[in-house]
Design an enzyme around this catalytic site. Sequence first.
Site, PDB file in Angstrom:
ATOM      1  CB  THR A  87      38.235  40.263  35.491  1.00 40.58           C
ATOM      2  OG1 THR A  87      38.352  38.878  35.151  1.00 40.58           O
ATOM      3  CG2 THR A  87      38.349  40.420  36.997  1.00 40.58           C
TER       4      THR A  87
ATOM      5  CD  GLN B 111      38.390  34.891  36.533  1.00 34.52           C
ATOM      6  OE1 GLN B 111      37.477  34.229  36.031  1.00 34.52           O
ATOM      7  NE2 GLN B 111      39.657  34.690  36.234  1.00 34.52           N
TER       8      GLN B 111
ATOM      9  CG  ASP C 286      38.896  37.716  40.858  1.00 32.83           C
ATOM     10  OD1 ASP C 286      39.623  37.113  41.666  1.00 32.83           O
ATOM     11  OD2 ASP C 286      39.136  37.770  39.639  1.00 32.83           O
TER      12      ASP C 286
ATOM     13  CG  ASP D 107      42.979  34.853  43.601  1.00 25.25           C
ATOM     14  OD1 ASP D 107      43.679  34.315  44.481  1.00 25.25           O
ATOM     15  OD2 ASP D 107      43.011  34.493  42.406  1.00 25.25           O
TER      16      ASP D 107
ATOM     17  NE  ARG E 279      45.623  32.389  43.600  1.00 32.20           N
ATOM     18  CZ  ARG E 279      45.175  31.641  42.596  1.00 32.20           C
ATOM     19  NH1 ARG E 279      45.844  30.535  42.240  1.00 32.20           N
ATOM     20  NH2 ARG E 279      44.072  31.964  41.945  1.00 32.20           N
TER      21      ARG E 279
ATOM     22  CD1 TRP F 103      47.455  37.544  38.965  1.00 28.49           C
ATOM     23  CD2 TRP F 103      46.756  39.551  39.656  1.00 28.49           C
ATOM     24  NE1 TRP F 103      46.695  38.085  37.960  1.00 28.49           N
ATOM     25  CE2 TRP F 103      46.250  39.312  38.355  1.00 28.49           C
ATOM     26  CE3 TRP F 103      46.443  40.753  40.291  1.00 28.49           C
ATOM     27  CZ2 TRP F 103      45.444  40.241  37.688  1.00 28.49           C
ATOM     28  CZ3 TRP F 103      45.639  41.662  39.623  1.00 28.49           C
ATOM     29  CH2 TRP F 103      45.147  41.412  38.344  1.00 28.49           C
TER      30      TRP F 103
END
EC number: 3.1.1.11
Length: 550
Positions: free
Chosen positions: A312, A342, A365, A386, A454, A456
């Site tokens: 990532t 990701q 991401d 995310d 949320r 992480w």
Amino acid sequence: MATPQQPLLTKTHKQNSIISFKILTFVVTLFVALFLVVFLVAPYQFEIKHSNLCKTAQDSQLCLSYVSDLMSNEIVTTDSDGLSILMKFLVNYVHQMNNAIPVVSKMKNQINDIRQEGALTDCLELLDQSVDLVSDSIAAIDKRTHSEHANAQSWLSGVLTNHVTCLDELDSFTKAMINGTNLDELISRAKVALAMLASVTTPNDDVLRPGLGKMPSWVSSRDRKLMESSGKDIGANAVVAKDGTGKYRTLAEAVAAAPDKSKTRYVIYVKRGIYKENVEVSSRKMKLMIVGDGMHATIITGNLNVVDGSTTFHSATLAAVGKGFILQDICIQNTAGPAKHQAVALRVGADKSVINRCRIDAYQDTLYAHSQRQFYRDSYVTGTIDFIFGNAAVVFQKCKLVARKPGKYQQNMVTAQGRTDPNQATGTSIQFCNIIASSDLEPVLKEFPTYLGRPWKKYSRTVVMESYLGGLINPAGWAEWDGDFALKTLYYGEFMNNGPGAGTSKRVKWPGYHCITDPAEAMPFTVAKLIQGGSWLRSTGVAYVDGLYD
């Protein structure tokens, strides 16, 4: 036969022996007592004296044991003050990281698996950065001012983030590999360093005045011109053009040629066009500005992703670590798509960085706001899961955050903040922004719920304030990561938002969720407080508001 004097002489000799023995015993006892005082009582008194130094540590006993180790090795004395102890601790910490680097390098050279090799490459890069950050922190702490204290807290927060990032990259591999990097010890020391710093008070030498959302008068004429000008009129130090009309044909070439550790702004102008490349602005490339012809005209594109073997961390189309980085009037995208999981478009770990009038496009991401202090203005960020994540201290102002249609059975998460320790000066602040749905998501909102974020990590911290929330936001507002993980320790807040998704009556009831009504509670998430913008944004020339509108 003995003479009459002999018994008397013998008795006197015995008495002398007894007296000598008693004196010797007394001396030995005295030395033992002194030994006990020095090596047992003194450390105890030292521990009591400096217990406040560890008062905010998650593991106060571990913190105190580190301090005691410094004394037992005669690195500090009972008279040392908190700042001196912290600096000695950090010097020792640098030695530990320097010792870890060749060990990790050897592990990397012995591995044939491309994913493991990639993860260890990331760890080496992060360790190298961390050595510099801790060294800079020592110098900052030694100045003993409020502003330098804030710098040190930001940099040490970044060091902990770097170690945790390495651990995340290695998490799917063997325990032996993780143990070999000494990561657990480095993470513990980073947390203790932050706790010590938090316990030390410094004089407040900064007076932060409320901004008015316009460029301050004290900005230099050159920097103001840079932020106000279009790319072609900017007077760049280097020009990139696909058609050969510039000095370079790729951005990567221009970045590599930029001076290391520049003291003045170095500007690279990238002419309109689509540039298929992956670019890294290393920590050596300081005060670098990259400017294009507009977020729809100059496009840097890549497609690295986790499914195809990248980490990532290294999937980013553009990654920037050099302090004082500015990106303006450019689109950065990762076209890997939702099926590739990701796939980062932009990763930023550059302290005091500015992203101005940029478009950042991807799916999962999208924007990795990895670490350090960052500011985003008038930019457009799109994504699905995310799509703004990381552990920077970051403020978004007047940006459009656009949720896209995700893959089948997926849900959109605007943020996933990664704070791992309550002493980290990190968090995500979204202010004066619009959180809306893309044109492809709008018709199918009921199929794909969208949440503000949320958690992480355990101490995840995000606030959305004075922003417009579209109807795409689920009434609950926020989503769980894994059951009740972090619901008591996170800090999620909403303040003075508007729009169809801004109602809070059906929001989550977690202990860590806050419907903020007092402006004083929102102030820590402003430009002035979260990223100390009053002391550095003024020099970039970007428009900003350092407080609340009210």
